[in-house]
Design a protein around this motif. Structure first.
Motif, short mmCIF file in Angstrom:
data_model
loop_
_atom_site.label_atom_id
_atom_site.label_comp_id
_atom_site.label_asym_id
_atom_site.label_seq_id
_atom_site.Cartn_x
_atom_site.Cartn_y
_atom_site.Cartn_z
N VAL A 78 0.61 -1.18 0.54
CA VAL A 78 -0.11 -0.03 0.13
C VAL A 78 0.84 0.60 0.15
O VAL A 78 -0.08 2.15 -0.04
CB VAL A 78 -0.89 -0.52 1.68
CG1 VAL A 78 -2.39 -1.49 1.07
CG2 VAL A 78 -0.03 0.24 2.12
N SER A 79 2.51 2.27 0.08
CA SER A 79 3.03 2.41 -0.15
C SER A 79 3.08 2.77 -1.05
O SER A 79 2.53 2.65 -2.47
CB SER A 79 4.35 1.88 0.25
OG SER A 79 5.03 1.39 -0.74
N PRO A 80 3.65 4.40 -2.02
CA PRO A 80 3.69 5.32 -2.53
C PRO A 80 4.51 5.04 -3.33
O PRO A 80 4.93 5.56 -4.46
CB PRO A 80 3.53 6.29 -1.60
CG PRO A 80 3.97 5.81 -0.46
CD PRO A 80 4.21 4.61 -0.09
N VAL A 81 5.41 3.73 -2.91
CA VAL A 81 6.84 4.02 -3.94
C VAL A 81 6.47 2.60 -4.40
O VAL A 81 6.25 1.33 -4.33
CB VAL A 81 7.87 3.39 -3.25
CG1 VAL A 81 9.50 3.38 -3.89
CG2 VAL A 81 8.27 4.65 -1.65
N PRO A 82 6.53 3.07 -6.08
CA PRO A 82 6.18 1.79 -7.22
C PRO A 82 6.57 0.44 -6.75
O PRO A 82 6.47 -0.05 -7.26
CB PRO A 82 6.19 2.47 -8.31
CG PRO A 82 5.99 3.71 -8.19
CD PRO A 82 6.49 4.01 -6.92
N SER A 83 8.23 1.01 -6.82
CA SER A 83 8.87 -0.28 -7.20
C SER A 83 8.93 -1.30 -6.29
O SER A 83 8.85 -2.52 -6.03
CB SER A 83 10.84 -0.21 -7.36
OG SER A 83 11.26 0.40 -5.64
N LEU A 84 8.16 -0.55 -4.76
CA LEU A 84 8.11 -1.58 -3.42
C LEU A 84 7.08 -2.44 -4.03
O LEU A 84 6.56 -3.61 -3.60
CB LEU A 84 7.81 -1.04 -1.96
CG LEU A 84 9.25 -0.40 -1.65
CD1 LEU A 84 9.26 0.07 -0.51
CD2 LEU A 84 10.32 -1.30 -2.18
N ARG A 85 5.74 -1.83 -4.90
CA ARG A 85 4.54 -2.13 -4.63
C ARG A 85 4.51 -3.42 -5.88
O ARG A 85 4.09 -4.18 -5.48
CB ARG A 85 3.77 -1.42 -5.10
CG ARG A 85 3.01 -0.47 -4.64
CD ARG A 85 1.45 -0.06 -4.36
NE ARG A 85 1.38 0.98 -6.10
CZ ARG A 85 1.50 1.83 -5.95
NH1 ARG A 85 1.49 2.69 -4.85
NH2 ARG A 85 2.14 3.04 -7.51
N LEU A 112 7.25 -4.96 -6.26
CA LEU A 112 8.28 -6.61 -5.48
C LEU A 112 6.62 -7.33 -3.99
O LEU A 112 6.55 -8.41 -4.55
CB LEU A 112 8.77 -5.35 -4.57
CG LEU A 112 9.40 -7.19 -4.10
CD1 LEU A 112 10.11 -8.02 -4.44
CD2 LEU A 112 10.08 -6.45 -2.16
N ASN A 143 1.80 -12.59 -5.65
CA ASN A 143 0.98 -14.05 -6.34
C ASN A 143 1.83 -14.60 -6.95
O ASN A 143 1.15 -16.26 -7.12
CB ASN A 143 0.76 -12.35 -8.02
CG ASN A 143 -0.37 -11.87 -7.95
OD1 ASN A 143 -1.25 -12.89 -7.62
ND2 ASN A 143 -0.17 -11.05 -9.34
N VAL A 144 3.08 -14.70 -6.41
CA VAL A 144 3.83 -16.50 -6.67
C VAL A 144 3.40 -16.85 -6.18
O VAL A 144 3.58 -17.91 -6.37
CB VAL A 144 5.14 -15.73 -7.12
CG1 VAL A 144 6.01 -17.13 -6.63
CG2 VAL A 144 5.95 -15.02 -8.65
N PHE A 145 4.64 -17.50 -4.46
CA PHE A 145 3.41 -17.45 -4.14
C PHE A 145 2.25 -17.84 -3.11
O PHE A 145 1.78 -19.30 -2.59
CB PHE A 145 4.24 -17.29 -2.42
CG PHE A 145 5.89 -16.91 -2.40
CD1 PHE A 145 5.98 -18.15 -1.78
CD2 PHE A 145 6.38 -15.73 -2.79
CE1 PHE A 145 7.38 -18.53 -1.74
CE2 PHE A 145 8.13 -15.78 -2.47
CZ PHE A 145 8.45 -17.99 -2.44
N ARG A 146 1.18 -17.04 -3.64
CA ARG A 146 0.26 -17.71 -3.22
C ARG A 146 -0.58 -19.29 -4.48
O ARG A 146 -1.69 -19.82 -4.15
CB ARG A 146 -1.00 -16.76 -3.57
CG ARG A 146 -1.77 -16.45 -1.71
CD ARG A 146 -2.70 -14.99 -1.74
NE ARG A 146 -3.15 -14.77 -3.14
CZ ARG A 146 -4.57 -13.83 -3.50
NH1 ARG A 146 -5.30 -13.73 -2.53
NH2 ARG A 146 -4.41 -13.65 -4.48
N PHE A 157 1.63 9.71 6.18
CA PHE A 157 1.78 8.56 5.73
C PHE A 157 2.49 7.87 6.43
O PHE A 157 0.73 7.26 6.97
CB PHE A 157 3.06 7.99 4.07
CG PHE A 157 2.09 6.76 3.91
CD1 PHE A 157 1.09 6.60 3.29
CD2 PHE A 157 3.51 5.88 4.14
CE1 PHE A 157 0.54 4.86 3.02
CE2 PHE A 157 3.40 4.90 3.47
CZ PHE A 157 2.64 3.91 2.84
N MET A 159 -0.49 5.73 9.28
CA MET A 159 -0.58 4.53 8.67
C MET A 159 -0.76 3.82 10.44
O MET A 159 -1.30 2.69 10.60
CB MET A 159 0.45 3.95 8.43
CG MET A 159 0.38 3.36 6.85
SD MET A 159 -0.53 2.92 6.56
CE MET A 159 -0.09 0.91 5.78
#
Lengths: 297, 216
Positions: free
Chosen positions: B41-48, B50, B56-59, B125, B129
């Motif tokens: 939910v963070s504003p940083v796209p690269s972390l989002r 990741l 999606n992979v682990f689920r 933020f 949070m």
């Protein structure tokens, strides 16, 4: 943005945007560095050597056809087991769920015990138990088509998932407005008729996404046979067989894992899509122009 | 039930080993899941990105494959540890994805007005949070978090089948293969062991849910 996370921070101003960009770059670099480190370590140990990958990706490799044929067979076996398990779970689950809802509190006790028992047991244990119980009590299952191992797996999965489906169904019925059942009874239907022709059809609609998600769970759980060693040759078992033959566990598991991810991800997307569609249909149900299906099938 | 009574001490130590494993995974998966949910939910796209990829992979990967990967892949990365460690790490990463989703659904369940009010007060933020959103999110995330963790308790049997050693599942294996007891009574003992864990956890969860439930 679709989710509420957009409220958590303002539309970024120039300063915040710069900070976000810096963090993006830093975060991206850290992730890249970790990936690069892993790749280097793997490369050092020759995990990217052509001979380990070529049976999987090079059509001219002598093993290519054989490897993919085995994967195809494994995939088919996985799908067969999952399909049988979901179909049986639905039938048993509906029976269990309906009996739980319709029986008087005293008659309900064994049903609730059944549900709590199989919901609390790990599926692996249930499958091993089914297998040994069938072998040792010599219950005849030869007349069933396919391997015996397939049926140990399917019965084990059914016991677990039918209970889950019964609970999903019960939650679906409980979420209906009380008036639905009352109206059914008021026009002279018996409780069973009300359940069958008013409550269940509506509960099913709300259940549909949960059912598709359950299919993902079942598909993943079919791979448990490979750990128990029942000898049912499904996808993961084939993957292990290939890995042993080619001596490339990482590469083979990577491909097999990717196949699972693709299938399950597609199913998950279908579940989300169904959920959106159904929630749209039901929210428009009280509008006069709603299509008849949405007004209450 | 003869074999169970005769080997009660063995079952007991297996039970404790399983509990220890479960506790490590509980703490680990909550940590990993919380960090990933914050990324999500963070504003940083690269972390989002990741976090989305991770979930999606682990689920969508069977736990068995995750565990195989840990056992075969980590030694290739130069990480040599016990099977207990590999299995715990695999189960933590697998469960963490579900924890992340449960927490995110909790964050989404917090009414937008709460976040807006926090922003209007001038909280950053991180502040909004930590002081407004997450305390509420955790509460409404408790039911899904609880079922994710109970599912993990059950999945510990899969890790046991891999051979973390000395846990309930391996007790069953030892008694049947090495000591030649019949399967059904031995497995009944193993099943009871797991049922004690899962049913107690489910009962505790119901209590907890009642205590923290928020009526919206």
């Amino acid at each position: 943005m679709t989710d509420s996370s957009s409220v958590l921070f303002d539309v970024p101003g120039p300063k915040a945007r710069r900070r976000a960009q810096v963090l993006t770059v830093v975060g991206g670099l850290v992730i890249l560095a970790l990936v690069a480190l892993a790749v280097m370590r793997l490369a050092e140990r020759g995990q990217f050597d052509a001979e380990l990958w070529s049976p999987w990706i090079n059509p001219t490799d002598e093993n290519f056809a054989q490897v993919w044929r085995l994967v195809g067979e494994g995939l088919l076996a996985t799908v067969i087991a999952a399909a049988l398990a979901i179909a049986l779970s639905l039938v048993v689950g509906i029976a269990v769920g309906v009996t739980r809802m319709m029986f008087t509190p005293i008659l309900r006790i064994p049903v609730v015990a059944f549900i709590e028992l199989f919901r609390g047991l790990p599926v692996v244990i249930t499958i091993v138990y089914v297998w040994r119980a069938i072998v040792e009590t010599e219950v005849p299952i030869d007349w069933l088509p396919g391997d015996d191992a397939l049926w140990y797996l399917v019965i084990g999965l059914t016991l677990y998932n039918s209970v889950i489906i019964a609970e999903i169904l019960r939650a679906g019925v409980a979420s209906l407005p009380r008036g639905q059942r009352e109206a059914g009874l008021a026009i002279g239907m018996t409780p069973w008729q009300t359940m069958r022709s008013i409550q269940l059809p509506q509960a099913f609609r709300t259940m549909l996404p949960a059912l598709v998600s359950q299919l993902v769970v079942i598909l993943k759980d079919t791979s448990l046979v490979a750990v128990i060693g029942l000898g049912y040759r499904e996808l993961l078992d084939r993957g292990n067989q290939i890995a042993q033959f080619l001596d490339n566990p990482i590469q083979s598991l990577f491909i097999v894992g990717a196949i699972y991810v693709v299938i399950n991800y597609t199913l998950s997307r279908i579940a989300i899509w169904l959920e959106r569609r159904l929630s749209r249909a039901s929210s428009s149900a009280d509008e006069p122009e709603a299509e008849p299906a949405a007004a209450g099938a | 039930m003869g074999p169970v009574i005769d080997n009660l001490d063995l079952y007991w130590s297996g039970f404790l080993q399983s509990l220890e494993f479960i506790l490590w995974c509980l703490v680990g998966s909550l940590l990993v899941g919380t960090v990933m949910a914050a990324f999500r939910v963070s504003p940083v796209p690269s972390l989002r990105a990741l976090a989305v990829a991770y979930v999606n992979v682990f689920r969508n990967t069977p736990l068995t494959i995750v565990l195989f990967f840990m056992a075969f892949g980590l030694p290739e990365l130069g990480i040599n540890q016990s099977y207990f460690f590999f299995a715990a790490l695999g189960l933590i990463l697998y469960t963490g994805a579900f924890v992340c989703e449960a927490l995110r659904s909790g964050v989404n369940a917090v009414p937008a007005g709460q976040a807006e009010a926090a922003r209007a007060l001038g909280l950053t933020f991180t502040q909004s949070m930590r002081q407004v959103i997450l305390p509420q999110a955790f509460r409404s995330a408790i039911p899904p978090l609880g079922s994710v963790q109970i599912a993990m308790f059950k999945n510990s049997a899969v890790a046991g089948a891999f051979g973390i050693g000395g846990d309930l599942y391996s007790v069953g294996k030892t008694l049947t293969s090495a000591r030649g007891y019949d399967y059904v009574p031995v497995l009944t003992g193993v099943a009871i062991g797991y049922l004690i864990i899962t049913l107690t956890a489910a009962a505790l969860l119901t209590l907890l849910e009642r205590k923290v439930a928020i009526v919206r």
